[in-house]
Design a protein around this motif. Structure first.
Motif, mmCIF file in Angstrom:
data_model
loop_
_atom_site.group_PDB
_atom_site.id
_atom_site.type_symbol
_atom_site.label_atom_id
_atom_site.label_comp_id
_atom_site.label_asym_id
_atom_site.label_seq_id
_atom_site.Cartn_x
_atom_site.Cartn_y
_atom_site.Cartn_z
ATOM 1 N N TYR A 1 -0.828 -3.290 13.743
ATOM 2 C CA TYR A 1 -0.837 -1.830 13.831
ATOM 3 C C TYR A 1 0.268 -1.232 12.957
ATOM 4 N N GLN A 2 1.473 -1.765 13.090
ATOM 5 C CA GLN A 2 2.599 -1.238 12.319
ATOM 6 C C GLN A 2 2.410 -1.417 10.819
ATOM 7 N N VAL A 3 1.957 -2.592 10.406
ATOM 8 C CA VAL A 3 1.763 -2.875 8.983
ATOM 9 C C VAL A 3 0.709 -1.937 8.393
ATOM 10 N N GLU A 4 -0.415 -1.830 9.076
ATOM 11 C CA GLU A 4 -1.486 -0.974 8.554
ATOM 12 C C GLU A 4 -1.078 0.492 8.558
ATOM 13 N N GLN A 5 -0.361 0.918 9.601
ATOM 14 C CA GLN A 5 0.096 2.304 9.647
ATOM 15 C C GLN A 5 1.075 2.594 8.503
ATOM 16 N N GLN A 6 1.969 1.658 8.229
ATOM 17 C CA GLN A 6 2.915 1.829 7.126
ATOM 18 C C GLN A 6 2.197 1.864 5.782
ATOM 19 N N GLU A 7 1.176 1.026 5.622
ATOM 20 C CA GLU A 7 0.402 1.024 4.376
ATOM 21 C C GLU A 7 -0.309 2.361 4.180
ATOM 22 N N LEU A 8 -0.877 2.890 5.256
ATOM 23 C CA LEU A 8 -1.544 4.199 5.175
ATOM 24 C C LEU A 8 -0.547 5.292 4.797
ATOM 25 N N GLU A 9 0.597 5.287 5.456
ATOM 26 C CA GLU A 9 1.615 6.301 5.173
ATOM 27 C C GLU A 9 2.104 6.194 3.728
ATOM 28 N N LYS A 10 2.284 4.975 3.257
ATOM 29 C CA LYS A 10 2.752 4.767 1.880
ATOM 30 C C LYS A 10 1.701 5.245 0.876
ATOM 31 N N ALA A 11 0.442 4.911 1.121
ATOM 32 C CA ALA A 11 -0.636 5.343 0.217
ATOM 33 C C ALA A 11 -0.749 6.865 0.212
ATOM 34 N N PHE A 12 -0.653 7.475 1.393
ATOM 35 C CA PHE A 12 -0.714 8.933 1.492
ATOM 36 C C PHE A 12 0.442 9.562 0.729
ATOM 37 N N GLN A 13 1.649 9.049 0.958
ATOM 38 C CA GLN A 13 2.818 9.620 0.289
ATOM 39 C C GLN A 13 2.740 9.461 -1.225
ATOM 40 N N THR A 14 2.204 8.344 -1.684
ATOM 41 C CA THR A 14 2.034 8.127 -3.125
ATOM 42 C C THR A 14 1.106 9.191 -3.715
ATOM 43 N N GLU A 15 0.008 9.459 -3.017
ATOM 44 C CA GLU A 15 -0.923 10.475 -3.517
ATOM 45 C C GLU A 15 -0.310 11.870 -3.466
ATOM 46 N N ILE A 16 0.446 12.171 -2.421
ATOM 47 C CA ILE A 16 1.103 13.484 -2.313
ATOM 48 C C ILE A 16 2.163 13.625 -3.414
ATOM 49 N N ASP A 17 2.891 12.553 -3.694
ATOM 50 C CA ASP A 17 3.872 12.592 -4.784
ATOM 51 C C ASP A 17 3.181 12.874 -6.122
ATOM 52 N N THR A 18 1.994 12.311 -6.299
ATOM 53 C CA THR A 18 1.208 12.574 -7.511
ATOM 54 C C THR A 18 0.822 14.048 -7.584
ATOM 55 N N VAL A 19 0.434 14.611 -6.458
ATOM 56 C CA VAL A 19 0.081 16.032 -6.405
ATOM 57 C C VAL A 19 1.279 16.880 -6.814
ATOM 58 N N ILE A 20 2.425 16.594 -6.245
ATOM 59 C CA ILE A 20 3.632 17.373 -6.547
ATOM 60 C C ILE A 20 3.975 17.260 -8.022
ATOM 61 N N SER A 21 3.875 16.066 -8.559
ATOM 62 C CA SER A 21 4.150 15.850 -9.980
ATOM 63 C C SER A 21 3.170 16.642 -10.853
ATOM 64 N N GLN A 22 1.887 16.612 -10.487
ATOM 65 C CA GLN A 22 0.882 17.351 -11.256
ATOM 66 C C GLN A 22 1.131 18.851 -11.197
ATOM 67 N N VAL A 23 1.534 19.348 -10.035
ATOM 68 C CA VAL A 23 1.813 20.782 -9.894
ATOM 69 C C VAL A 23 3.005 21.159 -10.768
ATOM 70 N N LYS A 24 4.056 20.355 -10.735
ATOM 71 C CA LYS A 24 5.229 20.633 -11.572
ATOM 72 C C LYS A 24 4.843 20.655 -13.048
ATOM 73 N N ASP A 25 4.086 19.635 -13.476
ATOM 74 C CA ASP A 25 3.662 19.579 -14.876
ATOM 75 C C ASP A 25 2.799 20.784 -15.236
ATOM 76 N N PHE A 26 1.919 21.173 -14.339
ATOM 77 C CA PHE A 26 1.051 22.312 -14.606
ATOM 78 C C PHE A 26 1.869 23.599 -14.747
ATOM 79 N N VAL A 27 2.833 23.790 -13.839
ATOM 80 C CA VAL A 27 3.666 25.002 -13.894
ATOM 81 C C VAL A 27 4.474 25.024 -15.188
ATOM 82 N N LYS A 28 4.996 23.866 -15.590
ATOM 83 C CA LYS A 28 5.738 23.796 -16.856
ATOM 84 C C LYS A 28 4.840 24.208 -18.032
#
Length: 171
Positions: free
Chosen positions: A99-126
């Motif tokens: 449970y812990q391993v899979e939950q951590q993997e999900l959280e990590k994958a989600f955070q990676t995608e959210i970080d990509t979103v933030i990066s894309q927004v910053k690049d777009f605004v620039k």
């Protein structure tokens, strides 16, 4: 001669005003309104629901096993009881780790995608700032990086619409 100086002063004043074009965006509104982020959150909500159902099912199976053991323990020897207690303890530990391993993997994958979103927004605004000749585009947030700005300088909605249009065209 005076007229030429006045015209030059006005032209210089106008060119200086053009160069100091400043706008600001509400970072939270921009990120939270970005359709890509909304889509990612929906995707992970579905994944998380499936994960929770699967883990609940595994937990229920384990509980059934424990109940079966409890109903039979009266007729077992001490050695059999110890072996089954140990086996059930290990199985419970494995389920918790899984449970812990899979939950951590999900959280990590989600955070990676959210970080990509933030990066894309910053690049777009620039890029938006460059394309529209802004000298500065400031970000407003809870911490107060822009405490006050005239509403006419708030370009959040304009950028958000352009950002979502670009995202939709790539789908």
């Amino acid at each position: 001669m005076k007229k030429i100086l006045i015209v030059l002063a006005l032209a210089l004043s106008f060119s200086c005003q053009q160069e100091s074009k400043v706008g600001f965006v509400d970072n939270g509104e921009l990120i939270n309104g970005y359709q890509m982020k909304i889509d990612i959150e929906a995707k992970y909500e579905g994944i998380n629901q499936s994960f929770t159902k699967r883990m609940d099912s595994l937990s229920q199976e384990f509980q059934k096993e424990v109940m079966q053991f409890q109903s039979k323990q009266q007729s077992m020897s001490q050695k059999e009881l110890e072996e089954i207690y140990q086996m059930l303890g290990q199985k419970q530990q494995q389920l918790q780790q899984q449970y812990q391993v899979e939950q951590q993997e999900l959280e990590k994958a989600f955070q990676t995608e959210i970080d990509t979103v933030i990066s894309q927004v910053k690049d777009f605004v620039k890029q938006y700032g460059k394309d529209n000749k802004y000298k500065y585009i400031l970000g407003s947030n809870e911490a107060g990086s822009v405490i006050y700005g005239e509403e006419s300088s708030n370009i959040t909605k304009v950028i958000l619409e352009a950002l979502n249009t670009k995202y939709e065209s790539k789908k």
